[in-house]
Design a protein around this motif. Structure first.
Motif, short mmCIF file in Angstrom:
data_model
loop_
_atom_site.label_atom_id
_atom_site.label_comp_id
_atom_site.label_asym_id
_atom_site.label_seq_id
_atom_site.Cartn_x
_atom_site.Cartn_y
_atom_site.Cartn_z
N HIS A 239 0.87 -1.18 0.00
CA HIS A 239 0.00 0.00 0.00
C HIS A 239 0.90 1.23 0.00
CE1 HIS A 239 -3.50 -2.48 0.69
NE2 HIS A 239 -2.83 -3.09 1.65
N PRO A 240 0.64 2.22 -0.82
CA PRO A 240 1.52 3.38 -0.93
C PRO A 240 1.80 4.05 0.42
CG PRO A 240 -0.15 3.44 -2.65
CD PRO A 240 -0.52 2.32 -1.72
N GLY A 241 3.09 4.25 0.72
CA GLY A 241 3.52 4.95 1.92
C GLY A 241 3.69 4.08 3.16
N TRP A 242 3.25 2.83 3.13
CA TRP A 242 3.31 1.95 4.30
C TRP A 242 4.56 1.07 4.25
CZ3 TRP A 242 0.16 2.23 8.42
CH2 TRP A 242 -1.04 2.95 8.28
N THR A 243 5.24 0.95 5.39
CA THR A 243 6.45 0.13 5.50
C THR A 243 6.51 -0.55 6.86
OG1 THR A 243 7.73 2.00 6.35
CG2 THR A 243 7.84 1.59 3.97
N LEU A 244 7.34 -1.57 6.94
CA LEU A 244 7.77 -2.17 8.20
C LEU A 244 9.23 -1.81 8.35
CD1 LEU A 244 6.43 -5.85 8.12
CD2 LEU A 244 5.51 -3.93 9.40
N ARG A 245 9.60 -1.38 9.57
CA ARG A 245 11.00 -1.04 9.80
C ARG A 245 11.33 -1.24 11.27
NH1 ARG A 245 11.16 3.47 12.74
NH2 ARG A 245 9.90 5.31 12.27
N ALA A 246 12.61 -1.18 11.56
CA ALA A 246 13.07 -1.29 12.95
C ALA A 246 12.58 -0.07 13.74
CB ALA A 246 14.59 -1.35 12.98
N TRP A 247 12.34 -0.28 15.04
CA TRP A 247 11.99 0.83 15.92
C TRP A 247 13.21 1.74 16.07
CZ3 TRP A 247 7.21 1.98 17.27
CH2 TRP A 247 6.24 0.98 17.20
N ARG A 248 12.99 3.05 16.16
CA ARG A 248 14.05 4.04 16.31
C ARG A 248 13.81 4.87 17.56
NH1 ARG A 248 13.21 6.24 10.31
NH2 ARG A 248 13.88 4.40 9.18
N SER A 249 14.86 5.50 18.05
CA SER A 249 14.76 6.25 19.31
C SER A 249 13.71 7.36 19.26
CB SER A 249 16.12 6.82 19.70
OG SER A 249 16.59 7.70 18.70
N GLY A 250 13.46 7.96 18.14
CA GLY A 250 12.49 9.04 18.02
C GLY A 250 11.05 8.59 17.85
N ASP A 251 10.78 7.30 17.98
CA ASP A 251 9.44 6.76 17.71
C ASP A 251 8.49 6.78 18.90
OD1 ASP A 251 10.11 6.21 15.08
OD2 ASP A 251 10.57 4.10 15.46
N ALA A 252 8.97 7.14 20.08
CA ALA A 252 8.13 7.04 21.28
C ALA A 252 6.90 7.93 21.21
CB ALA A 252 8.94 7.35 22.53
N GLU A 253 7.06 9.18 20.80
CA GLU A 253 5.91 10.09 20.80
C GLU A 253 4.82 9.66 19.82
OE1 GLU A 253 5.02 14.75 19.99
OE2 GLU A 253 6.83 14.25 21.10
N PRO A 254 5.14 9.34 18.56
CA PRO A 254 4.07 8.88 17.67
C PRO A 254 3.47 7.54 18.12
CG PRO A 254 6.16 8.94 16.49
CD PRO A 254 6.39 9.55 17.83
N PHE B 194 -1.63 4.50 27.60
CA PHE B 194 -0.28 4.14 27.18
C PHE B 194 0.53 5.43 27.18
CE2 PHE B 194 3.05 2.88 24.20
CZ PHE B 194 3.30 1.58 24.57
N THR B 195 1.35 5.61 28.20
CA THR B 195 2.05 6.87 28.41
C THR B 195 3.30 6.99 27.53
OG1 THR B 195 3.47 6.01 30.15
CG2 THR B 195 1.30 6.87 30.82
N LEU B 196 3.83 8.20 27.49
CA LEU B 196 5.09 8.41 26.77
C LEU B 196 6.20 7.57 27.40
CD1 LEU B 196 6.57 9.85 24.52
CD2 LEU B 196 6.90 11.79 26.06
N LYS B 197 6.16 7.40 28.72
CA LYS B 197 7.14 6.54 29.40
C LYS B 197 7.01 5.09 28.93
CE LYS B 197 8.75 5.18 33.97
NZ LYS B 197 8.56 5.30 35.41
N ASP B 198 5.76 4.59 28.79
CA ASP B 198 5.54 3.23 28.26
C ASP B 198 6.10 3.12 26.85
OD1 ASP B 198 4.02 2.34 30.52
OD2 ASP B 198 2.22 3.28 29.68
N ALA B 199 5.83 4.12 26.03
CA ALA B 199 6.30 4.09 24.64
C ALA B 199 7.82 4.14 24.58
CB ALA B 199 5.70 5.27 23.88
N GLN B 200 8.44 4.96 25.44
CA GLN B 200 9.90 5.05 25.42
C GLN B 200 10.53 3.72 25.83
OE1 GLN B 200 11.44 8.11 24.32
NE2 GLN B 200 12.91 6.48 23.94
N TRP B 201 9.94 3.05 26.84
CA TRP B 201 10.44 1.73 27.22
C TRP B 201 10.36 0.76 26.05
CZ3 TRP B 201 7.91 -2.99 27.24
CH2 TRP B 201 8.66 -4.06 27.75
#
Length: 90
Positions: free
Chosen positions: A10-25, A47-54
């Motif tokens: 589907h246009p624009g959709w990908t699977l990729r590794a998690w990155r350090s900047g991904d917690a907020e989204p 699901f808090t930002l702390k949960d996402a960062q972990w």
């Protein structure tokens, strides 16, 4: 290890590794009611930002193989595989 980004059919959709900047989204997406209804009873709510960062820093590694599902490189969710034991192993 550098994991490849995999294009989805589907246009624009990908699977990729998690990155350090991904917690907020991730935190934003994980609190969407349409997503929450499909999560297990152990899923933290809210699901808090702390949960996402972990998750981004270490959780995705501790729980099997997990990838970010992205639209235009912004995480919308995740998917993964994890080994099970007992009657769930098959």
């Amino acid at each position: 290890m550098n994991l490849p980004t995999l294009a989805l059919p589907h246009p624009g959709w990908t699977l990729r590794a998690w990155r350090s900047g991904d917690a907020e989204p991730l935190a934003r997406a994980a609190n969407n009611d349409a997503i929450l209804r499909w999560m297990s009873d152990t899923w933290p709510e809210p699901f808090t930002l702390k949960d996402a960062q972990w998750w981004v820093d270490e959780g995705h590694l501790a729980m099997g193989d997990n990838w970010a599902i992205c639209l235009h490189d912004v995480p919308q969710g995740g998917c993964g595989l994890s080994p099970l034991a007992g009657f769930q192993r098959c």
